[in-house]
Scaffold this motif. Sequence first.
Motif, PDB file in Angstrom:
ATOM      1  N   GLY A 239       0.748  -1.187  -0.085  1.00 48.29           N
ATOM      2  CA  GLY A 239      -0.061   0.074  -0.031  1.00 48.29           C
ATOM      3  C   GLY A 239       0.892   1.278   0.095  1.00 48.29           C
ATOM      4  N   ILE A 240       0.053   2.265  -0.071  1.00 48.30           N
ATOM      5  CA  ILE A 240       0.692   3.719  -0.074  1.00 48.30           C
ATOM      6  C   ILE A 240       0.536   4.440   1.405  1.00 48.30           C
ATOM      7  CG2 ILE A 240       0.763   5.788  -1.332  1.00 48.30           C
ATOM      8  CD1 ILE A 240       1.125   3.792  -3.298  1.00 48.30           C
ATOM      9  N   VAL A 241       1.661   4.962   1.850  1.00 48.00           N
ATOM     10  CA  VAL A 241       1.343   5.942   3.108  1.00 48.00           C
ATOM     11  C   VAL A 241       1.693   7.360   2.583  1.00 48.00           C
ATOM     12  CG1 VAL A 241       2.825   6.399   5.090  1.00 48.00           C
ATOM     13  CG2 VAL A 241       2.717   4.076   4.414  1.00 48.00           C
ATOM     14  N   GLU A 242       0.667   8.244   2.868  1.00 45.23           N
ATOM     15  CA  GLU A 242       0.842   9.603   2.697  1.00 45.23           C
ATOM     16  C   GLU A 242       1.422   9.964   3.957  1.00 45.23           C
ATOM     17  OE1 GLU A 242      -2.717  11.501   0.629  1.00 45.23           O
ATOM     18  OE2 GLU A 242      -2.566  13.025   2.204  1.00 45.23           O
ATOM     19  N   ASN A 243       2.398  10.513   3.755  1.00 51.46           N
ATOM     20  CA  ASN A 243       3.366  11.026   5.071  1.00 51.46           C
ATOM     21  C   ASN A 243       3.055  12.428   4.843  1.00 51.46           C
ATOM     22  OD1 ASN A 243       4.774  11.152   7.354  1.00 51.46           O
ATOM     23  ND2 ASN A 243       6.838  11.160   6.141  1.00 51.46           N
TER      24      ASN A 243
ATOM     25  N   GLY B 185      -3.648  13.223  -1.882  1.00 51.63           N
ATOM     26  CA  GLY B 185      -3.105  12.694  -2.975  1.00 51.63           C
ATOM     27  C   GLY B 185      -2.678  11.353  -3.152  1.00 51.63           C
ATOM     28  N   GLY B 186      -1.989  10.999  -1.688  1.00 50.82           N
ATOM     29  CA  GLY B 186      -1.734   9.510  -1.773  1.00 50.82           C
ATOM     30  C   GLY B 186      -2.902   8.668  -1.862  1.00 50.82           C
ATOM     31  N   GLU B 187      -3.973   9.038  -1.235  1.00 47.23           N
ATOM     32  CA  GLU B 187      -5.171   8.040  -1.442  1.00 47.23           C
ATOM     33  C   GLU B 187      -5.772   8.034  -3.061  1.00 47.23           C
ATOM     34  OE1 GLU B 187      -9.262   7.233   1.090  1.00 47.23           O
ATOM     35  OE2 GLU B 187      -8.219   8.955   1.341  1.00 47.23           O
ATOM     36  N   ARG B 188      -5.604   8.995  -3.319  1.00 43.51           N
ATOM     37  CA  ARG B 188      -6.127   9.279  -4.907  1.00 43.51           C
ATOM     38  C   ARG B 188      -5.320   8.386  -5.890  1.00 43.51           C
ATOM     39  NH1 ARG B 188      -6.864  14.689  -3.642  1.00 43.51           N
ATOM     40  NH2 ARG B 188      -4.961  15.327  -4.620  1.00 43.51           N
ATOM     41  N   MET B 189      -3.805   8.465  -5.506  1.00 42.22           N
ATOM     42  CA  MET B 189      -2.960   7.599  -6.244  1.00 42.22           C
ATOM     43  C   MET B 189      -3.214   6.113  -5.993  1.00 42.22           C
ATOM     44  SD  MET B 189       1.349   7.762  -6.294  1.00 42.22           S
ATOM     45  CE  MET B 189       1.449   6.411  -4.760  1.00 42.22           C
ATOM     46  N   ALA B 190      -3.317   6.025  -4.807  1.00 43.20           N
ATOM     47  CA  ALA B 190      -3.866   4.531  -4.478  1.00 43.20           C
ATOM     48  C   ALA B 190      -5.075   3.868  -5.405  1.00 43.20           C
ATOM     49  CB  ALA B 190      -3.989   4.198  -3.011  1.00 43.20           C
ATOM     50  N   THR B 191      -5.904   4.712  -5.383  1.00 38.64           N
ATOM     51  CA  THR B 191      -7.190   4.384  -6.120  1.00 38.64           C
ATOM     52  C   THR B 191      -6.747   4.299  -7.621  1.00 38.64           C
ATOM     53  OG1 THR B 191      -8.590   5.539  -4.408  1.00 38.64           O
ATOM     54  CG2 THR B 191      -9.573   4.937  -6.619  1.00 38.64           C
ATOM     55  N   GLU B 192      -6.286   5.189  -8.068  1.00 36.87           N
ATOM     56  CA  GLU B 192      -5.987   5.321  -9.542  1.00 36.87           C
ATOM     57  C   GLU B 192      -5.013   4.082  -9.933  1.00 36.87           C
ATOM     58  OE1 GLU B 192      -3.821   8.911 -10.196  1.00 36.87           O
ATOM     59  OE2 GLU B 192      -5.879  10.253  -9.777  1.00 36.87           O
ATOM     60  N   MET B 193      -4.188   3.407  -9.025  1.00 38.44           N
ATOM     61  CA  MET B 193      -3.192   2.448  -9.452  1.00 38.44           C
ATOM     62  C   MET B 193      -3.695   1.011  -8.686  1.00 38.44           C
ATOM     63  SD  MET B 193       0.599   4.300  -9.390  1.00 38.44           S
ATOM     64  CE  MET B 193       0.999   3.243 -10.781  1.00 38.44           C
ATOM     65  N   GLU B 194      -4.876   1.240  -8.280  1.00 41.77           N
ATOM     66  CA  GLU B 194      -5.422  -0.074  -7.871  1.00 41.77           C
ATOM     67  C   GLU B 194      -4.518  -0.881  -6.617  1.00 41.77           C
ATOM     68  OE1 GLU B 194      -6.407  -2.109 -11.195  1.00 41.77           O
ATOM     69  OE2 GLU B 194      -8.258  -0.930 -11.691  1.00 41.77           O
ATOM     70  N   VAL B 195      -4.200   0.026  -5.549  1.00 37.52           N
ATOM     71  CA  VAL B 195      -3.399  -0.511  -4.626  1.00 37.52           C
ATOM     72  C   VAL B 195      -4.127  -0.144  -3.504  1.00 37.52           C
ATOM     73  CG1 VAL B 195      -1.106  -1.044  -5.932  1.00 37.52           C
ATOM     74  CG2 VAL B 195      -1.597   1.299  -4.603  1.00 37.52           C
ATOM     75  N   ASN B 196      -3.512  -0.942  -2.078  1.00 38.95           N
ATOM     76  CA  ASN B 196      -4.193  -0.280  -1.020  1.00 38.95           C
ATOM     77  C   ASN B 196      -3.812   1.033  -0.523  1.00 38.95           C
ATOM     78  OD1 ASN B 196      -5.578  -2.862  -0.531  1.00 38.95           O
ATOM     79  ND2 ASN B 196      -3.739  -3.762   0.066  1.00 38.95           N
ATOM     80  N   PHE B 197      -4.318   1.588   0.225  1.00 38.37           N
ATOM     81  CA  PHE B 197      -4.248   2.829   0.958  1.00 38.37           C
ATOM     82  C   PHE B 197      -3.819   2.562   2.474  1.00 38.37           C
ATOM     83  CE2 PHE B 197      -5.070   7.279   2.937  1.00 38.37           C
ATOM     84  CZ  PHE B 197      -4.078   7.788   2.672  1.00 38.37           C
ATOM     85  N   LEU B 198      -2.579   2.867   2.995  1.00 42.64           N
ATOM     86  CA  LEU B 198      -2.263   2.383   4.179  1.00 42.64           C
ATOM     87  C   LEU B 198      -2.666   3.377   5.269  1.00 42.64           C
ATOM     88  CD1 LEU B 198       1.129   0.641   3.521  1.00 42.64           C
ATOM     89  CD2 LEU B 198      -1.032  -0.361   4.148  1.00 42.64           C
ATOM     90  N   GLY B 199      -2.739   4.652   4.933  1.00 42.87           N
ATOM     91  CA  GLY B 199      -3.162   5.707   5.806  1.00 42.87           C
ATOM     92  C   GLY B 199      -2.297   7.203   5.501  1.00 42.87           C
ATOM     93  N   ARG B 200      -3.116   8.120   6.221  1.00 40.54           N
ATOM     94  CA  ARG B 200      -2.350   9.470   6.219  1.00 40.54           C
ATOM     95  C   ARG B 200      -1.580   9.499   7.470  1.00 40.54           C
ATOM     96  NH1 ARG B 200      -7.558  10.691   4.420  1.00 40.54           N
ATOM     97  NH2 ARG B 200      -7.563  11.498   2.039  1.00 40.54           N
ATOM     98  N   VAL B 201      -0.422  10.177   7.364  1.00 39.46           N
ATOM     99  CA  VAL B 201       0.574  10.590   8.767  1.00 39.46           C
ATOM    100  C   VAL B 201       0.527  11.855   8.806  1.00 39.46           C
ATOM    101  CG1 VAL B 201       2.529  10.124   9.870  1.00 39.46           C
ATOM    102  CG2 VAL B 201       1.694   8.270   8.427  1.00 39.46           C
TER     103      VAL B 201
END
Length: 291
Positions: free
Chosen positions: A208-212, A232-248
């Motif tokens: 997944g993606i971490v939006e730090n 932005g990280g969550e949108r990228m995760a959706t676009e690339m069809e991977v998990n979004f791990l969370g915002r920090v």
Amino acid sequence: MSDCNSNSSCSSCSSAAGCNTDEKKQHARKRLDDRLSKIKYKIMVMSGKGGVGKSTVSVSLASALHSLGYSVGILDADIHGPNIPKMFGLAQKGVQSGENGLVPFEAVDGLKVMSVGFLLENDSDAIIWRAPVKHGMIEQFISDVDWGDLDFIIIDLPPGTGDEPLSVAHTIGAVDGAVIVTTPQEVALLDSRKSVTFAHKLKIPVLGIVENMSGLVCPHCSGTVDLFKTGGGERMATEMEVNFLGRVPIDPMVVIQGDTGKPYVLEVKDTPTANAFKEIALNVAKQTIAK
């Protein structure tokens, strides 16, 4: 055929001179496989560009997993910017050898650490190595270090998709997952997408993606200031069809704890940032153990 023992490396075998090239390769591969067989889950932490807090996420992920009761090691594979020792408060220099190989340093009650930073006489020394030397060092840090039995090894990689990530992927052979770190603004996201593509091409599961640095929580009013935008990280995760791990969220204490060598998630409790790191660790553990 020589009488080299299959449990020994050619460098330490009493009849090393009798080993041919193929036997040396077999010994090296066996030693590597033996090490890897004792580590359940190998996790790469990547970023498309520098300055997004990748090493902070690596240290926080390793520390959070350790606090959850898992046995954890962290391999600092950022050869040119080995910051992990500093962030764990490890100022020792020189690596010792034991009966079973190089002895990793220990931080926070047994969390194991290995880094080229331990080999530098001065922290300001520049490492000027070409790709083959870096590959050899990474391979040695995996095969020659006595990691013992671990649930997780977290591998902190330099920014980008070059020599070090390739060396780790090829040496390990079957990486259990990649965590991609980005900040919310488009400049960072552009490069982070390349890390996702890298993982896909090498058939490494993207955990997944971490939006730090996702907003600054005001210590006075508890409001949030979006210094680098948000989402932005969550949108990228959706676009690339991977998990979004969370915002920090940004917390100035992360900087203070990193500079003093006391991992933030082990020292600071019940803040939005600390809770975000812990949720990311729980998510990573859930995904890998469920496989």
